[in-house]
Write a protein that holds these residues in place. Structure first.
Motif, PDB file in Angstrom:
ATOM      1  N   ILE A  95      91.512   1.432   5.352  1.00 51.35           N
ATOM      2  CA  ILE A  95      91.453   1.868   7.055  1.00 51.35           C
ATOM      3  C   ILE A  95      91.412   0.202   7.313  1.00 51.35           C
ATOM      4  CG2 ILE A  95      89.530   2.083   8.824  1.00 51.35           C
ATOM      5  CD1 ILE A  95      87.456   3.228   6.320  1.00 51.35           C
ATOM      6  N   ASP A  96      93.108   0.920   7.745  1.00 55.14           N
ATOM      7  CA  ASP A  96      93.634  -1.133   8.517  1.00 55.14           C
ATOM      8  C   ASP A  96      93.165  -0.941   9.499  1.00 55.14           C
ATOM      9  OD1 ASP A  96      95.325   0.953   8.707  1.00 55.14           O
ATOM     10  OD2 ASP A  96      96.660  -0.078   7.446  1.00 55.14           O
ATOM     11  N   GLU A  97      93.783  -2.144  10.112  1.00 58.06           N
ATOM     12  CA  GLU A  97      94.038  -2.358  10.950  1.00 58.06           C
ATOM     13  C   GLU A  97      95.237  -1.580  12.076  1.00 58.06           C
ATOM     14  OE1 GLU A  97      92.975  -5.162  13.211  1.00 58.06           O
ATOM     15  OE2 GLU A  97      91.869  -6.070  11.230  1.00 58.06           O
ATOM     16  N   ARG A  98      96.012  -0.652  12.415  1.00 63.17           N
ATOM     17  CA  ARG A  98      97.451   0.498  11.885  1.00 63.17           C
ATOM     18  C   ARG A  98      95.894   0.839  12.070  1.00 63.17           C
ATOM     19  NH1 ARG A  98     101.068   3.972  10.201  1.00 63.17           N
ATOM     20  NH2 ARG A  98     100.705   2.895   8.271  1.00 63.17           N
ATOM     21  N   SER A  99      95.165   1.595  11.318  1.00 63.82           N
ATOM     22  CA  SER A  99      93.914   2.839  11.665  1.00 63.82           C
ATOM     23  C   SER A  99      92.690   2.742  12.742  1.00 63.82           C
ATOM     24  CB  SER A  99      93.731   3.113  10.332  1.00 63.82           C
ATOM     25  OG  SER A  99      94.528   2.936   9.299  1.00 63.82           O
ATOM     26  N   LEU A 100      92.690   1.580  12.620  1.00 60.73           N
ATOM     27  CA  LEU A 100      91.918   1.201  13.912  1.00 60.73           C
ATOM     28  C   LEU A 100      92.244   1.410  15.252  1.00 60.73           C
ATOM     29  CD1 LEU A 100      90.244  -1.837  12.220  1.00 60.73           C
ATOM     30  CD2 LEU A 100      89.558   0.379  12.461  1.00 60.73           C
ATOM     31  N   ALA A 101      93.615   1.115  15.216  1.00 57.47           N
ATOM     32  CA  ALA A 101      94.190   1.127  16.326  1.00 57.47           C
ATOM     33  C   ALA A 101      95.066   2.539  16.859  1.00 57.47           C
ATOM     34  CB  ALA A 101      95.486   0.117  16.541  1.00 57.47           C
ATOM     35  N   ALA A 102      94.883   3.097  15.578  1.00 51.31           N
ATOM     36  CA  ALA A 102      95.351   4.168  16.293  1.00 51.31           C
ATOM     37  C   ALA A 102      93.953   5.248  16.010  1.00 51.31           C
ATOM     38  CB  ALA A 102      96.552   4.814  14.868  1.00 51.31           C
ATOM     39  N   TYR A 329      98.464   0.952  -1.468  1.00 55.88           N
ATOM     40  CA  TYR A 329      97.961   1.426  -0.056  1.00 55.88           C
ATOM     41  C   TYR A 329      97.811   2.348   0.451  1.00 55.88           C
ATOM     42  CZ  TYR A 329      94.408  -2.739  -0.523  1.00 55.88           C
ATOM     43  OH  TYR A 329      93.478  -3.631  -1.126  1.00 55.88           O
ATOM     44  N   ILE A 330      97.519   3.092   0.624  1.00 63.03           N
ATOM     45  CA  ILE A 330      98.148   4.246   2.596  1.00 63.03           C
ATOM     46  C   ILE A 330      96.886   3.573   3.253  1.00 63.03           C
ATOM     47  CG2 ILE A 330      98.017   6.727   2.356  1.00 63.03           C
ATOM     48  CD1 ILE A 330      98.704   6.956  -0.381  1.00 63.03           C
ATOM     49  N   SER A 331      97.982   3.863   4.487  1.00 65.19           N
ATOM     50  CA  SER A 331      96.992   4.037   5.653  1.00 65.19           C
ATOM     51  C   SER A 331      96.140   5.295   5.915  1.00 65.19           C
ATOM     52  CB  SER A 331      97.646   3.718   6.944  1.00 65.19           C
ATOM     53  OG  SER A 331      97.127   3.158   8.109  1.00 65.19           O
ATOM     54  N   ALA A 332      95.154   5.085   5.985  1.00 69.81           N
ATOM     55  CA  ALA A 332      94.282   6.352   6.400  1.00 69.81           C
ATOM     56  C   ALA A 332      94.248   7.219   7.785  1.00 69.81           C
ATOM     57  CB  ALA A 332      92.227   6.194   7.012  1.00 69.81           C
ATOM     58  N   THR A 333      95.312   5.939   8.529  1.00 70.02           N
ATOM     59  CA  THR A 333      95.619   6.648   9.585  1.00 70.02           C
ATOM     60  C   THR A 333      97.284   7.960   9.099  1.00 70.02           C
ATOM     61  OG1 THR A 333      96.197   6.798  12.061  1.00 70.02           O
ATOM     62  CG2 THR A 333      97.564   5.364  10.205  1.00 70.02           C
ATOM     63  N   ASP A 334      97.654   7.347   8.028  1.00 71.48           N
ATOM     64  CA  ASP A 334      98.830   8.463   7.756  1.00 71.48           C
ATOM     65  C   ASP A 334      98.432   9.876   7.306  1.00 71.48           C
ATOM     66  OD1 ASP A 334     100.446   7.055   8.446  1.00 71.48           O
ATOM     67  OD2 ASP A 334     100.733   5.705   6.740  1.00 71.48           O
ATOM     68  N   VAL A 335      97.176   9.885   6.670  1.00 71.00           N
ATOM     69  CA  VAL A 335      96.569  11.180   5.783  1.00 71.00           C
ATOM     70  C   VAL A 335      95.818  11.996   7.079  1.00 71.00           C
ATOM     71  CG1 VAL A 335      94.488  11.459   4.481  1.00 71.00           C
ATOM     72  CG2 VAL A 335      95.691   9.540   3.388  1.00 71.00           C
ATOM     73  N   LEU A 336      95.318  10.953   7.761  1.00 67.97           N
ATOM     74  CA  LEU A 336      94.872  11.743   8.771  1.00 67.97           C
ATOM     75  C   LEU A 336      95.378  12.836  10.033  1.00 67.97           C
ATOM     76  CD1 LEU A 336      91.603   9.500  10.195  1.00 67.97           C
ATOM     77  CD2 LEU A 336      91.763  11.875   8.972  1.00 67.97           C
ATOM     78  N   GLY A 361      87.646  -7.430  11.011  1.00 71.48           N
ATOM     79  CA  GLY A 361      87.160  -7.180  11.703  1.00 71.48           C
ATOM     80  C   GLY A 361      85.531  -6.816  10.799  1.00 71.48           C
ATOM     81  N   LEU A 362      85.955  -5.503   9.674  1.00 66.23           N
ATOM     82  CA  LEU A 362      85.496  -4.817   8.787  1.00 66.23           C
ATOM     83  C   LEU A 362      84.227  -5.735   8.262  1.00 66.23           C
ATOM     84  CD1 LEU A 362      86.768  -1.410   8.877  1.00 66.23           C
ATOM     85  CD2 LEU A 362      85.502  -2.217  10.914  1.00 66.23           C
ATOM     86  N   LEU A 363      84.510  -6.886   7.980  1.00 63.75           N
ATOM     87  CA  LEU A 363      83.647  -8.020   6.750  1.00 63.75           C
ATOM     88  C   LEU A 363      83.760  -7.280   5.554  1.00 63.75           C
ATOM     89  CD1 LEU A 363      81.227  -8.820   9.393  1.00 63.75           C
ATOM     90  CD2 LEU A 363      83.275  -9.923   9.385  1.00 63.75           C
TER      91      LEU A 363
END
Length: 773
Positions: A95-102, A329-336, A361-363
């Motif tokens: 759940i990376d920065e790109r996934s949060l943005a998307a 590592y695979i970005s969550a947004t690519d799976v979704l 930001g997710l600490l």
């Protein structure tokens, strides 16, 4: 004030300061060279033993633990890392920065997570593990809208409530969790006021009276009961941060409220093999009555299960495969969104997928030995990889005891053995010991898969090595000063350098050795002193002693003392000299020649002529630093020394310049001698033979050889008591010899005239008794 007094001058002259100084230095050497290393060792051992008393992970030694951390991290960075197993695939769904943005900010809608589970199952993932907590329910939009419209649009509000089940995404997510056979996470806390959500079924419930080495967890944060019931299992996501906040260890089993719970990595692996982690076999080792420690946990495998040994608290060291993002590592947004690459699809097929975050930001970024911003989810990936490849490491049982015993042994070696080494040898030993300790530690880590904290041991070796090297330098410096102080006035400077380079070659203690002693005396010194003023006499002696001392030094001799006009020296100590007799004879001949030169100078200046006689003798003598606490001297004692003095006093009697004893004669085969007499000196009953050196062998003229042959024949007649024949022979020698050698023949002629009137015993051996010294 005292240092300016007459008393202080007396103390200095009598050597009291030297005695006190030696006492102080001796005490300091004893205390510093033995007690300081011993106390240092004992202190380090106490610290190491204190490590054995750790109870419930409460005891921590800040200094040594932090040193162990530095050593551990350095070793981990330098040594090969745990390889990623090729038989299994462990993937991080990020759940990376790109996934949060998307997809929007976290937490995402449970509906989105339902879709995520479905996409992962479609990709062929075997195990879905969430490194995320779901401890709170999601808001139901239908209920919220119904509440808002209840007063103004009651009909619509009632209609919205009919959609409550359709938009209850918590229920949908729970169904998705059950369908995916997913693994959830939970956290244990040391605060009993925090008890949120539900915990999974424990691996085992223990006897409440059992005292187990554990951490003091009394609270928890779990997932909603709905989710926990739907999940296949759950695992602890707490790492065990050390004092410096770095994650080096994780528990495989953790104790809470009388039960044992699995870690996220262990639960995920059991899920992968479709085994309930609540059935995981484990071992405890009894350490006393109602006391135990963790021993092992069984890990499932495709062919045969194996046991992973754990530390006493159930933890293992994280088998880091490398820096962050070493695992796929695979970005969550690519799976979704279905935008996976072909390689990513292959990676997901049959994989264990850990869902976590690397977003700042997710600490959930952790400090590890390899990276200060390491995603926490990848810590679990490393543990799973280590479980699969059986590459997990633990603390060695009894490791601190082994370190403590090693400390005692090394401390004893430094106190009893190594302190005798020179500074550079000690440096080599210290470096070698540190290399051996590090090499042994690396072997245990790499091959035996155990960790032994050795920073305290390395620090002890370093401290003892540095201290002993410092003490050795000070001791060597003191020894050098002592040698220079002791021998600076006795032997040449280059001789001292040899002694300093090989301190073991000298010994201040009294020792019996075969040496050669020389006595030299100025003849008629009383008459000479009466002719000169005190200043003139001092100048004459200084001019005489300076070159004479130089000759003795040049011939490797040691000055014993000056007494008035007498010089005493010896050869063969403090350094060994196999040719001490020959070197002493060479020095005596040089002294005679130098005195002849000085005599001509003195006469030309109107000073009295100087003649000397020299006595040499070789034999067993006691040599060493002798005297009292007020005044000491490096000197020789013994009968052989006394005989050398007697020989010097007889040179005038026989009219020779040099007279040597029988052993000196024997040890100088390169010189041509004239036999002088068979004598008994005062105080001795055993006769000895004495000789006069004339020249080196082969340098004697035919005339000299003939004279010596004639003299030996005359002496033989003398021994046979053929007085007339002997007298005639000595008389003939007296007529033909040089004045320098003629005095001896006169002595024998006078002696024969006296012996003719005596009745001699049947065993008369020709020995002549000298009644004066």
């Amino acid at each position: 004030m005292f240092k300016n007094s007459a008393m202080w001058s007396l103390v200095q002259r009598t050597g009291l300061t030297r005695g006190v100084g030696h006492a102080v230095v001796g005490v300091w050497r004893f205390v510093s060279s033995r007690w300081v290393p011993l106390l240092t060792t004992l202190l380090a051992v106490v610290v190491a033993v204190e490590e054995l008393r750790r109870d419930e992970a409460k005891y921590q030694n800040v200094i040594f633990d932090r040193l162990d951390y530095v050593y551990y991290d350095t070793r981990l960075a330098l040594l090969p890392k745990t390889p990623i197993t090729k038989d299994f695939s462990v993937v991080v769904l990020d759940i990376d920065e790109r996934s949060l943005a998307a997809e929007g900010r976290w937490p995402w809608s449970r509906a989105k997570l339902v879709d995520l589970n479905r996409q992962l199952m479609d990709a062929g993932v075997y195990t879905i593990t969430y490194d995320v907590l779901f401890s709170e329910p999601e808001r139901n939009l239908a209920l919220e809208m119904s509440d808002l419209l209840q007063s103004e649009e009651p009909t619509i509000a009632t209609r919205l409530r009919d959609f409550e089940q359709q938009v209850d995404f918590d229920v949908l997510f729970a169904e998705s969790i059950a369908e995916a056979n997913a693994v959830l996470g939970y956290v244990l806390y040391p605060n009993e006021e925090i008890q949120v959500g539900a915990l999974p079924a424990p691996v085992e419930t223990l006897d409440p009276d059992l005292n187990l080495l554990r951490r003091n967890y009394i609270g928890y944060v779990g997932n909603l009961g709905l989710f926990q019931e739907a999940a296949s299992s759950a695992g602890l996501i707490n790492p065990i941060p050390d004092l410096d906040g770095v994650i080096r260890r994780v528990p495989l089993l953790e104790y809470y409220n009388g039960s044992l719970y699995p870690s996220l990595g262990l639960a995920s692996l059991y899920n992968y093999f479709l085994i309930d982690v609540a059935d995981a076999p484990f071992g405890l080792r009894a350490t006393g009555e109602n006391e135990a420690v963790f021993s092992w946990v069984e890990i499932p495998a495709e062919e045969q299960a194996h046991q992973v040994l754990t530390s006493k608290d159930g933890s293992v060291y994280v088998p880091y495969a490398g820096a962050k993002k070493t695992f796929p590592y695979i970005s969550a947004t690519d799976v979704l969104r279905g935008t996976l690459t072909e390689q990513e699809r292959l990676q997901l097929d049959g994989a264990i997928v850990l869902i976590g975050t690397s977003a700042l930001g997710l600490l959930d970024l952790r400090s590890t030995p390899l990276d200060s911003t390491y995603p926490g989810v990848e810590v679990h990936a490393n543990v799973i990889n280590g479980l699969l490849s059986d590459q997990l490491r633990r603390d060695l049982d009894g490791g601190h005891a082994m370190v403590a015993i090693t400390m005692l042994i090394l401390g004893a070696l430094y106190v009893l053995v190594f302190r005798r080494f020179g500074p550079f040898s000690l440096l080599g030993v210290t470096v070698l010991l540190m290399v051996v300790v590090v090499a042994g530690n690396v072997y245990l880590w790499q091959v035996q898969l155990v960790n032994v904290p050795v920073s305290s041991l390395l620090l002890l070796i370093l401290l003892l090595g540095v201290f002993n090297m410092l003490e050795g330098f000070l001791r060597e410096r003191s020894s050098r000063q002592e040698v220079r102080s002791m021998f600076g006035q006795y032997v040449p400077s280059e001789y001292i350098d040899i002694m300093l380079n090989d301190p073991d070659s000298i010994n201040f203690e009294g020792a019996n050795k075969e040496l050669t002693v020389l006595f030299s005396d100025i003849r008629s010194f009383t008459t000479i002193s009466e002719q000169l003023t005190a200043t003139q006499l001092k100048g004459l002696l200084n001019r005489y002693f300076t070159p004479i001392t130089g000759i003795i030094f040049n011939r490797k001799g040691t000055i014993d003392k000056y007494v008035g006009d007498m010089v005493m020296a010896f050869w063969g100590a403090p350094l060994e000299d196999p040719q001490h007799a020959e070197h002493a004879l060479e020095a005596a001949i040089d002294m005679i020649n130098k005195t002849a030169e000085l005599r001509d100078e003195f006469v030309a200046e109107g000073l009295p002529a100087v003649e000397i006689g020299i006595g040499l003798n070789t034999g067993s003598m006691n040599v060493g630093d002798m005297g009292s606490e007020y005044r000491r001297s490096y000197t020789v004692l013994g009968d052989a020394v006394n005989l050398g003095s007697r020989l010097e006093s007889l040179t005038k009697f026989y009219g020779v310049k040099i007279l040597v004893g029988p052993e000196t004669y024997t040890q100088c085969p390169n010189y041509f001698f004239r036999f002088i007499d068979r004598i008994m000196v005062k105080g001795k009953e055993e006769p000895i033979e004495c000789y006069e050196p004339l020249c080196r062998q082969g340098e004697q003229s035919p005339e000299l050889q003939a004279e010596i042959d004639a003299y030996n024949a005359a002496y033989a007649l003398y021994r046979q008591q053929q007085w007339q024949e002997a007298s005639d022979a000595f008389a003939a020698l007296l007529m033909t010899s040089t004045p320098q050698r003629a005095k001896l023949y006169t002595v024998y002629l006078g002696r024969i005239a006296d012996l003719r009137t005596q009745t001699l015993s049947a065993n008369w051996d020709g020995a002549y008794r000298h009644t004066s010294k």
